[in-house]
Design an enzyme around this catalytic site. Structure first.
Site, PDB file in Angstrom:
ATOM      1  N   ASP A 335       0.843  -1.181   0.000  1.00 32.51           N
ATOM      2  CA  ASP A 335       0.000   0.000   0.000  1.00 32.51           C
ATOM      3  C   ASP A 335       0.892   1.250   0.000  1.00 32.51           C
ATOM      4  O   ASP A 335       1.906   1.290   0.709  1.00 32.51           O
ATOM      5  CB  ASP A 335      -0.861  -0.037   1.267  1.00 32.51           C
ATOM      6  CG  ASP A 335      -1.929   1.031   1.275  1.00 32.51           C
ATOM      7  OD1 ASP A 335      -2.829   0.963   0.436  1.00 32.51           O
ATOM      8  OD2 ASP A 335      -1.849   1.928   2.141  1.00 32.51           O
ATOM      9  N   GLU A 364       1.491   0.180  -4.884  1.00 30.38           N
ATOM     10  CA  GLU A 364       0.965   1.441  -5.403  1.00 30.38           C
ATOM     11  C   GLU A 364       2.128   2.430  -5.518  1.00 30.38           C
ATOM     12  O   GLU A 364       2.725   2.772  -4.498  1.00 30.38           O
ATOM     13  CB  GLU A 364      -0.063   2.037  -4.433  1.00 30.38           C
ATOM     14  CG  GLU A 364      -1.354   1.271  -4.308  1.00 30.38           C
ATOM     15  CD  GLU A 364      -2.321   1.966  -3.357  1.00 30.38           C
ATOM     16  OE1 GLU A 364      -3.478   2.191  -3.743  1.00 30.38           O
ATOM     17  OE2 GLU A 364      -1.922   2.288  -2.219  1.00 30.38           O
TER      18      GLU A 364
END
Ligand code: CA
Length: 659
Positions: A335, A364
């Site tokens: 993340d 990400e």
């Protein structure tokens, strides 16, 4: 890792510790505790009978002064006897005050995470665990990932999962589930037919936003408390830490038995509560990036972990190794990976390579707040720096996502809704963001996660409806289904690692909710009846998955397929033609996507000789590995539809060989 590197880092305020025994080391005869706390003046180990003060029989059963080793910064204590299922905390006194905390290296905790627990991990292994094997594919690009939230997977009545397992890890262990009173498969029974290779689970480590006692609230779980402990609200018994460990392993084993791998969504970039975090209570001010005494906030959640600090980097590596080895996790999704520094991510890759090079890593490539990252822009894991990262650390291709459907939450249009502006992003994305001609932020297609939707933002279906000004979430209007199909073609017939949100293949709706992280089950639950209502769309995804699995250039992790491929955009359609040198496969494949309202004449080009005739594997109605017709270059492609064609000669030869 060399010991010297740990002791010589000039940025470190404290002596650091490279040992692999932080946390507890259990034997039936005694347990040794070690906690790195170089700024502490005193550390006490406290033992309890229960994980919380209000449980029956709760009492303190021991307090022991821990001993400090100034050469390592580590406090330690050994307690004789069998401590399996005993709970513990550390009481740590520093100049910032005295705090009772769970162990940074907790492996188990009681309800709502307040106390750590000693568990004999061998006792948590389900039957047959010794025979459980990782699902590891030769190349990351072989992965077709289906992203799902544990609770959403089975919380609806339509899942057919038994009431006590709904929303829990154990839902994944139920076989042959169907929509009640029908024969339509749900959950794992459905997944094994869909053909995806991996599920990616939204956070399954212990997070703080759901009360494990009531389990009433809903949350995605991007608010970590204990990174190395499974979340209690997904277990049938959140009070006894060993239960959730066993049930998590049962889930892994059940998926592995169906040949499906598990990618874990890891959120090392921040913690739920800065001041309550075991990191902050154990070594105040060390584990987070700070400026002028203030916690930086590139996570957008109030703090950002200092992955560039030796002991947090070490923690991440230890944690990832632990999930891989103890729980047989097959890959990790990071993340807000741009909160992490490049050196850390490359070291993680190298450390996991020692276990197996095929463990999948991607993340990400952005932060929530670049201005408060606390590391130089050159050091963070964003797309601009992709080439400094290992080719086996992937990044979500948000340019492609945007090109496919337009803005994530607005009513703008992308390629699938007929926009001509976004063709460039789509073309670059189809080439795995690895083409020198069309744009190559990635080293190779192994670095590019190709997708149209994930848990964040509107579902693909809701986005399609919004951009078409439609508010009937149950519509079966062919135009919208076609647009969804075009997205499936762009994701599954492109280079890169294929990824989609659970239910994208059956027009999953969240009723237009663009940020459902704490919305109720009524919004988030998967409604399995949609897999029936939109079964033609599901079959289309299945067929494309079969084509992808049968044609290896689509799954090439190197730039060979990019260099051998040819892409044409004529203002109305894109055609990508790939040639194949693998034995036993079709020799050439072309995918043509017409996003306009009119039929179009495809332009198929290649630097290699084009076949004289083609067969059609996918058109506007169906997709699969069986020919549904022949194709000649003077044929038109229907409006808003795609064609996937392969050369007839090798198709016929392979078909004959099969018979
Ligand atoms: Ca929790």
């Amino acid at each position: 890792m060399s010991t010297n590197a740990f002791y010589s880092n000039k940025n470190e305020a404290y002596i650091t510790y490279p040992g692999n025994d932080l946390g507890y080391t259990y034997t039936p005869e005694s347990t040794t505790f070690k906690v790195w706390a170089p700024s502490a003046e005193q550390v006490l180990l406290k033992l309890y009978t229960t994980g919380s003060f209000y449980e029956e029989g709760a009492q303190v059963i021991g307090i022991k002064q821990m001993l400090y080793d100034a050469t390592t910064g580590v406090w330690s204590a050994t307690i004789d006897g069998d401590l399996h299922k005993t709970y513990y905390t550390y009481v740590i006194k520093t100049e910032k005050g005295t705090h009772e905390t769970q162990d940074v290296y907790s492996k188990a905790v009681g309800v709502n995470s307040a106390r750590s627990e000693i568990v004999d991990l061998a006792s948590t292994n389900p039957e047959g665990w010794e025979n459980d094997r990782h699902v590891l594919l030769d190349k990351p690009n072989d992965a077709i990932v289906w992203e799902v939230h544990v609770r959403d997977f089975s919380s609806s009545d339509t899942s057919g999962v038994s009431r006590e397992h709904r929303g829990k890890f154990l839902a994944f262990t139920e076989k042959d589930t169907v929509i009640p009173f029908t024969c339509f498969p749900t959950c794992v029974n459905y997944l094994k037919k869909l053909g995806v290779t991996h599920v990616q689970l939204n956070p399954v480590f212990d997070f703080g936003s759901v009360d494990e006692i009531t389990g009433v609230e809903y949350n995605w779980g991007y608010d970590p408390v204990n990174y190395n402990v499974p979340e209690g609200s997904y277990s049938t018994d959140p009070y006894h830490g060993e239960v959730r460990i066993r049930e998590f392993k049962e889930m892994v084993k059940a998926l592995h038995e169906e040949g499906i791998g598990i990618i874990m969504d890891v959120v090392y970039n921040h913690v739920f509560s800065t001041k309550d975090s075991p990191f902050e209570k154990t070594v105040p001010g060390y584990y987070f990036r700070m400026q002028d005494g203030k916690f930086l906030n590139s996570s957008g959640c109030g703090n950002v972990t200092a992955t560039d600090k030796i002991m947090f980097r070490k923690f991440m590596i230890d944690s990832l190794r632990y999930w891989t080895e103890e729980y047989h996790i097959d890959g990790f999704r990071f993340d807000l990976m741009a909160c992490h520094d490049i050196e850390t991510m490359n070291e993680i890759r190298a450390e996991l390579d020692k276990i197996d090079k095929r463990i999948i890593l991607y993340g990400e490539p952005w932060t929530a707040n670049d201005g408060e990252n606390g590391i130089s822009g050159e050091d963070c894991c964003n797309k601009a720096n992709a080439k400094k990262l290992s080719s086996r650390i992937g990044m979500f291709n948000d340019d492609m996502r945007h090109g496919i459907k337009g803005g994530s939450d607005d009513d703008s249009k992308g390629f699938i809704q007929g926009s001509t502006h976004s063709a460039y992003n789509v073309i670059a994305g189809m080439m795995g963001a690895s083409s020198v001609t069309f744009g190559n932020w990635a080293n190779e297609p192994s670095q590019c996660v190709t997708y149209a939707s994930a848990h964040d933002n509107l579902t693909l279906w809701d986005k399609i409806l919004k951009s078409n000004w439609c508010s009937d979430f149950d519509t079966t209007d062919e135009l919208y289904i076609r647009q969804n199909e075009l997205s499936a073609v762009l994701v599954l017939m492109s280079l890169g690692i294929s990824f989609f949100l659970a239910g994208e293949e059956f027009a999953r709706t969240k009723q237009g909710d663009h940020n459902s992280y704490k919305s109720p089950d009524s919004i988030n639950s998967i409604n399995w009846t949609r897999a029936v209502r939109y079964r033609k769309l599901v079959d289309y995804y299945k067929g494309l998955i079969r084509i992808r699995k049968a044609f290896s250039p689509l799954r090439d992790n190197t730039t060979k397929a990019v260099n051998d491929g040819y892409i044409v955009y004529n203002g109305q359609s894109i055609s990508l033609t790939l040639r194949n040198t693998a034995e036993g496969e079709w020799k050439m494949l072309s995918v043509i996507i017409n996003n306009s309202d009119n039929p179009c004449q495809p332009q198929i080009k290649s630097q290699y000789e084009l076949p004289e005739s083609w067969v059609i594997l996918a058109d506007k109605d169906e997709a699969g590995t069986e020919a549904i017709g022949t194709f000649s270059p003077d044929m038109q492609v229907s409006p808003r539809s795609a064609l996937v064609i392969v050369d007839k000669e090798s198709y016929d030869k392979l078909s004959a060989a099969k018979e």
